[in-house]
Design a protein around this motif. Sequence first.
Motif, PDB file in Angstrom:
ATOM      1  N   VAL A 192       0.962  -1.292   0.010  1.00 63.73           N
ATOM      2  CA  VAL A 192       0.008   0.197  -0.174  1.00 63.73           C
ATOM      3  C   VAL A 192       0.875   1.133   0.006  1.00 63.73           C
ATOM      4  N   TRP A 193       0.217   2.347  -0.427  1.00 67.03           N
ATOM      5  CA  TRP A 193       1.378   3.698  -0.755  1.00 67.03           C
ATOM      6  C   TRP A 193       0.461   4.688  -0.105  1.00 67.03           C
ATOM      7  N   GLY A 194       1.033   5.792   0.483  1.00 66.16           N
ATOM      8  CA  GLY A 194       0.317   6.924   0.982  1.00 66.16           C
ATOM      9  C   GLY A 194       1.332   7.718   2.102  1.00 66.16           C
ATOM     10  N   LEU A 195       0.695   8.228   2.973  1.00 62.22           N
ATOM     11  CA  LEU A 195       1.487   8.962   4.007  1.00 62.22           C
ATOM     12  C   LEU A 195       1.758   8.129   5.265  1.00 62.22           C
ATOM     13  N   TRP A 196       2.852   8.527   5.841  1.00 57.78           N
ATOM     14  CA  TRP A 196       3.292   7.768   7.189  1.00 57.78           C
ATOM     15  C   TRP A 196       3.425   8.703   8.180  1.00 57.78           C
ATOM     16  N   TYR A 197       3.054   8.521   9.736  1.00 60.14           N
ATOM     17  CA  TYR A 197       3.464   9.249  10.728  1.00 60.14           C
ATOM     18  C   TYR A 197       3.783   8.483  11.946  1.00 60.14           C
ATOM     19  N   SER A 198       4.256   9.345  12.866  1.00 58.65           N
ATOM     20  CA  SER A 198       4.426   8.834  14.090  1.00 58.65           C
ATOM     21  C   SER A 198       3.311   8.845  15.189  1.00 58.65           C
ATOM     22  N   GLY A 199       2.897   7.701  15.703  1.00 59.77           N
ATOM     23  CA  GLY A 199       1.989   7.799  16.475  1.00 59.77           C
ATOM     24  C   GLY A 199       2.117   8.397  17.902  1.00 59.77           C
ATOM     25  N   LYS A 200       3.455   8.192  18.387  1.00 62.36           N
ATOM     26  CA  LYS A 200       4.273   8.626  19.380  1.00 62.36           C
ATOM     27  C   LYS A 200       4.070  10.697  19.273  1.00 62.36           C
ATOM     28  N   LEU A 201       4.459  10.902  18.066  1.00 61.75           N
ATOM     29  CA  LEU A 201       4.821  12.245  18.061  1.00 61.75           C
ATOM     30  C   LEU A 201       3.342  12.863  17.794  1.00 61.75           C
ATOM     31  N   PHE A 202       2.277  12.143  17.222  1.00 60.95           N
ATOM     32  CA  PHE A 202       0.803  12.626  17.209  1.00 60.95           C
ATOM     33  C   PHE A 202       0.321  12.940  18.434  1.00 60.95           C
ATOM     34  N   LYS A 203       0.697  12.037  19.285  1.00 59.40           N
ATOM     35  CA  LYS A 203       0.075  11.837  20.777  1.00 59.40           C
ATOM     36  C   LYS A 203       0.694  12.934  21.531  1.00 59.40           C
ATOM     37  N   GLU A 204       2.009  13.115  21.707  1.00 57.08           N
ATOM     38  CA  GLU A 204       2.595  14.176  22.151  1.00 57.08           C
ATOM     39  C   GLU A 204       2.047  15.627  21.915  1.00 57.08           C
ATOM     40  N   LYS A 205       1.873  15.855  20.514  1.00 56.94           N
ATOM     41  CA  LYS A 205       1.579  17.052  20.012  1.00 56.94           C
ATOM     42  C   LYS A 205       0.071  17.391  20.242  1.00 56.94           C
ATOM     43  N   GLY A 206      -0.643  16.369  20.458  1.00 61.19           N
ATOM     44  CA  GLY A 206      -2.205  16.459  20.322  1.00 61.19           C
ATOM     45  C   GLY A 206      -2.844  16.567  18.886  1.00 61.19           C
ATOM     46  N   TRP A 207      -2.184  16.006  17.942  1.00 61.09           N
ATOM     47  CA  TRP A 207      -2.483  16.219  16.691  1.00 61.09           C
ATOM     48  C   TRP A 207      -3.501  15.068  16.414  1.00 61.09           C
ATOM     49  N   GLU A 208      -4.570  15.085  15.673  1.00 63.99           N
ATOM     50  CA  GLU A 208      -5.216  14.253  15.251  1.00 63.99           C
ATOM     51  C   GLU A 208      -5.082  13.845  13.680  1.00 63.99           C
ATOM     52  N   GLU A 209      -5.401  12.554  13.410  1.00 68.72           N
ATOM     53  CA  GLU A 209      -5.057  12.075  11.915  1.00 68.72           C
ATOM     54  C   GLU A 209      -5.921  12.807  11.174  1.00 68.72           C
ATOM     55  N   PRO A 210      -5.467  13.447  10.110  1.00 68.87           N
ATOM     56  CA  PRO A 210      -6.143  14.492   9.253  1.00 68.87           C
ATOM     57  C   PRO A 210      -6.944  13.525   8.107  1.00 68.87           C
ATOM     58  N   LYS A 211      -7.877  13.807   7.883  1.00 66.79           N
ATOM     59  CA  LYS A 211      -8.887  13.335   6.876  1.00 66.79           C
ATOM     60  C   LYS A 211      -9.216  14.004   5.640  1.00 66.79           C
ATOM     61  N   THR A 212      -8.937  15.244   5.857  1.00 63.78           N
ATOM     62  CA  THR A 212      -9.129  16.503   4.819  1.00 63.78           C
ATOM     63  C   THR A 212      -7.753  17.083   4.657  1.00 63.78           C
ATOM     64  N   TRP A 213      -7.640  17.738   3.334  1.00 65.91           N
ATOM     65  CA  TRP A 213      -6.368  18.395   3.023  1.00 65.91           C
ATOM     66  C   TRP A 213      -6.320  19.580   3.873  1.00 65.91           C
ATOM     67  N   GLU A 214      -7.345  20.225   4.206  1.00 65.41           N
ATOM     68  CA  GLU A 214      -7.128  21.375   5.156  1.00 65.41           C
ATOM     69  C   GLU A 214      -6.751  21.075   6.316  1.00 65.41           C
ATOM     70  N   ASP A 215      -7.071  19.728   6.988  1.00 63.09           N
ATOM     71  CA  ASP A 215      -6.556  19.348   8.336  1.00 63.09           C
ATOM     72  C   ASP A 215      -5.346  18.933   8.192  1.00 63.09           C
ATOM     73  N   PHE A 216      -4.973  18.365   7.102  1.00 62.44           N
ATOM     74  CA  PHE A 216      -3.362  18.140   6.866  1.00 62.44           C
ATOM     75  C   PHE A 216      -2.639  19.252   6.882  1.00 62.44           C
ATOM     76  N   LEU A 217      -2.874  20.311   6.101  1.00 64.03           N
ATOM     77  CA  LEU A 217      -2.364  21.596   5.985  1.00 64.03           C
ATOM     78  C   LEU A 217      -2.070  22.223   7.591  1.00 64.03           C
ATOM     79  N   ALA A 218      -3.270  21.931   8.204  1.00 63.28           N
ATOM     80  CA  ALA A 218      -3.115  22.721   9.759  1.00 63.28           C
ATOM     81  C   ALA A 218      -2.138  21.795  10.596  1.00 63.28           C
ATOM     82  N   VAL A 219      -1.868  20.455  10.488  1.00 63.28           N
ATOM     83  CA  VAL A 219      -1.113  19.835  11.445  1.00 63.28           C
ATOM     84  C   VAL A 219       0.384  20.418  10.902  1.00 63.28           C
ATOM     85  N   CYS A 220       0.559  20.509   9.435  1.00 64.48           N
ATOM     86  CA  CYS A 220       1.949  20.805   8.798  1.00 64.48           C
ATOM     87  C   CYS A 220       2.320  22.187   9.366  1.00 64.48           C
ATOM     88  N   LYS A 221       1.277  23.114   9.446  1.00 68.86           N
ATOM     89  CA  LYS A 221       1.251  24.558  10.010  1.00 68.86           C
ATOM     90  C   LYS A 221       1.637  24.462  11.424  1.00 68.86           C
TER      91      LYS A 221
END
Length: 483
Positions: A192-221
């Motif tokens: 399978v191909w796509g994006l990858w992230y660290s569950g640990k980092l997301f938990k520490e930062k309080g980031w949610e798995e983005p389902k829209t591009w807008e939410d993806f950009l918000a995490v990047c910001k």
Amino acid sequence: MGSTSDGNTGSPGVGRRDLMKRSAALGLISVPTMSLLSACASGGGDGDSDGGGDTKGEKSKDNPFGAKKGSKLDVVVFKGGYGDDYAKAWEADFGKKLGITSTHTGTQEITGKLQPRFNGGNPPDIVDDSGAQQIKVDVLYKNGQLLDLAEVLDSPSVDDPSKKVRDTLIPGTLDPGMQEGKVVALNYIYTVWGLWYSGKLFKEKGWEEPKTWEDFLAVCKDAKSEGIGGLAHQGKYPYYINVAIMDLIAKKGGLDAMKAIDNLDPKAFVGSEAAQAGVEAIYEVVEKGYLMPGTNGLTHTESQTRWNQYKAAFITCGSWLENEQLKQTPSDFDMKFLPMPLLPGSKLPFEAIRAGSGEPFIIPSKAHNLPGAKEFMRRMLSKEWSTLFAKEANSLTILKDGVDPSVKLRPGTQSTVEASKAAGDNTFRFLYTEWYSEMGTAIEAASNELMAKRIQPKEWLKRCQAAVDKQAKDPASKKNHRD
């Protein structure tokens, strides 16, 4: 390829791994069967040829090709993200059961080592033709240097002789190895191909798995505000950023947008709303400075290692990533797979993923030991050898229920199993990279320029369309078509 690992070179194989569990869900995964291609054309080798007389043995129920005891097999394996320990395990078992010894070569220099042998008429017997230095399958086929694998696929399954080998495989996984209606490459690994992230980092930062591009950009910001890159990519190999661009196009425009590219449509890129939206979305990441610093100049392993060091929130890759990065991944990293987030008005759901088979294995038409090569490939598609692969490479094969279900999956692989189950029939796979390598290279070159801000989306679309139009002028292109 590859890759891949598509388009992927990688670190050498590591030692014996814990055997992975094949989720029962994988037996239910459905990859939509892609259209059978138009009538066969010349080239591709003679499927009935059995090589030199010194390799012909007695055919039997358990040895349908007459692989000869005491003969030798020349095996060359791309030593990338999956290593080559799995092939050594296969070869040892082959020798034990059939009395056929193997000459093993593990290398990343596929073209450098094998092109002279193909040109000289003395190629190996079986090859894992993958990596950045892959000899392109379409080129080998056009030169008549590949065996039609129909005889192997129509032979009895090792596990259930009442079934043909082809009937034991996940649907659709043979399609990427087709040229003009013939399967000439066996893409062995379910990817399978796509994006990858660290569950640990997301938990520490309080980031949610983005389902829209807008939410993806918000995490990047947010990542950028904390000194972390938003998106990393393997800059020296633009194959990887095209995973993101092409996934966005397919999910925005649906399967029709994907097929337009594979079918060399005159509006595949220029005039395609989906293509424009996809490339503009990626360029927004570039313009807003959300790329991991320096990523454009890094190799795949350099970018991936920095991502493992929490220097970026996301990275694009195929599911070989976990095995390739075992030595560099912290034990608590908690690697996770993410389907490409959705652009507004997307026709495919968030759960849709690019999925299918990768890592093409080929049998050269002029292989010396054709009976041995055919039997070796038949056994690759047995549960025993599929499990041996899983032990060594931490990945799944195209064989349905092909791995012992009693063992634990690593977190990244577990997340791909869950994503595949969630996707169900909503999977897609571009074929232009297998059918038209020159066109694929031109698109990658345009993406390289785009990510470096040397061109903008409008010019990217023009260059990609020019590559499509050039390919469409080749009369042989008309023999490849998706309905």
